[in-house]
Design a protein around this motif. Structure first.
Motif, short mmCIF file in Angstrom:
data_model
loop_
_atom_site.label_atom_id
_atom_site.label_comp_id
_atom_site.label_asym_id
_atom_site.label_seq_id
_atom_site.Cartn_x
_atom_site.Cartn_y
_atom_site.Cartn_z
N LYS A 153 43.42 55.24 27.76
CA LYS A 153 44.13 56.69 27.17
C LYS A 153 43.40 57.76 28.25
N SER A 154 42.17 57.46 27.80
CA SER A 154 41.06 58.55 29.38
C SER A 154 40.49 58.15 30.27
N ILE A 155 39.86 56.88 30.49
CA ILE A 155 39.22 56.72 31.26
C ILE A 155 39.83 55.84 32.56
N SER A 156 39.11 55.84 33.36
CA SER A 156 40.43 54.52 34.30
C SER A 156 39.55 53.00 34.12
N PRO A 157 40.49 52.37 33.83
CA PRO A 157 39.82 50.97 33.90
C PRO A 157 38.81 50.60 34.79
N ARG A 158 38.05 49.74 34.83
CA ARG A 158 37.39 49.01 35.95
C ARG A 158 37.79 47.66 36.39
N PHE A 159 38.21 47.88 37.64
CA PHE A 159 39.10 46.63 38.28
C PHE A 159 38.04 45.74 39.18
N LYS A 160 37.84 44.37 38.92
CA LYS A 160 36.71 43.80 39.53
C LYS A 160 37.33 43.01 40.96
N THR A 161 36.86 42.52 41.96
CA THR A 161 38.63 41.74 43.54
C THR A 161 38.82 40.68 42.34
N PRO A 162 38.46 40.20 41.49
CA PRO A 162 39.36 38.87 41.33
C PRO A 162 40.99 39.94 40.81
N ASP A 163 40.98 40.90 40.04
CA ASP A 163 41.43 41.46 39.31
C ASP A 163 43.15 42.01 40.69
N ILE A 164 41.88 42.99 41.57
CA ILE A 164 42.81 43.69 42.66
C ILE A 164 43.56 42.66 43.32
N LYS A 165 43.42 41.51 43.30
CA LYS A 165 44.10 40.32 44.76
C LYS A 165 44.99 39.89 43.15
N ARG A 166 44.72 39.83 42.15
CA ARG A 166 45.69 39.31 41.71
C ARG A 166 47.06 39.72 41.76
N ILE A 167 46.60 41.16 41.12
CA ILE A 167 47.46 42.36 40.35
C ILE A 167 48.52 42.41 42.17
N ALA A 168 47.75 42.69 43.30
CA ALA A 168 48.10 42.52 44.61
C ALA A 168 49.35 41.30 45.07
N LYS A 169 48.62 40.41 44.84
CA LYS A 169 49.56 39.02 44.85
C LYS A 169 50.55 39.59 43.71
N TYR A 170 50.91 39.28 42.80
CA TYR A 170 51.64 39.31 41.65
C TYR A 170 52.53 41.12 42.44
N ARG A 171 52.60 42.36 42.86
CA ARG A 171 52.41 42.93 42.79
C ARG A 171 53.57 43.12 44.30
N GLY A 172 53.53 42.01 45.29
CA GLY A 172 53.80 41.49 46.65
C GLY A 172 52.61 42.90 47.25
#
Length: 78
Positions: free
Chosen positions: A59-78
């Motif tokens: 709610k107050s700071i940005s979460p930390r995304f690792k490369t595997p997280d980004i790839k997983r989210i990108a694949k899910y979102r297309g």
């Protein structure tokens, strides 16, 4: 776990100014080793806190995304 989170929130509010000063100093020390500590501290914190139970920092700071997280989210979102 709620007790830990309540204490954390109270301590964070009590230490707001010193914590802000510390973070500002860390930004100035970029490249001098300070940023190398952050991944280990991040992992240590999330061994103790379940984000699905809290979500307070998101709610107050940005979460930390690792490369595997980004790839997983990108694949899910297309």
């Amino acid at each position: 776990m709620p007790g830990i989170l309540d204490k954390w929130e109270l301590r964070a509010k009590e230490q707001l100014k010193p914590n802000k000063q510390f973070l500002q100093k860390m930004q100035l020390k970029k490249g001098k080793g300070a940023e190398r500590l952050l991944p280990a501290l991040h992992e240590e914190a999330f061994e103790k806190i379940d984000c699905l139970q809290c979500a307070g920092c998101c709610k107050s700071i940005s979460p930390r995304f690792k490369t595997p997280d980004i790839k997983r989210i990108a694949k899910y979102r297309g």
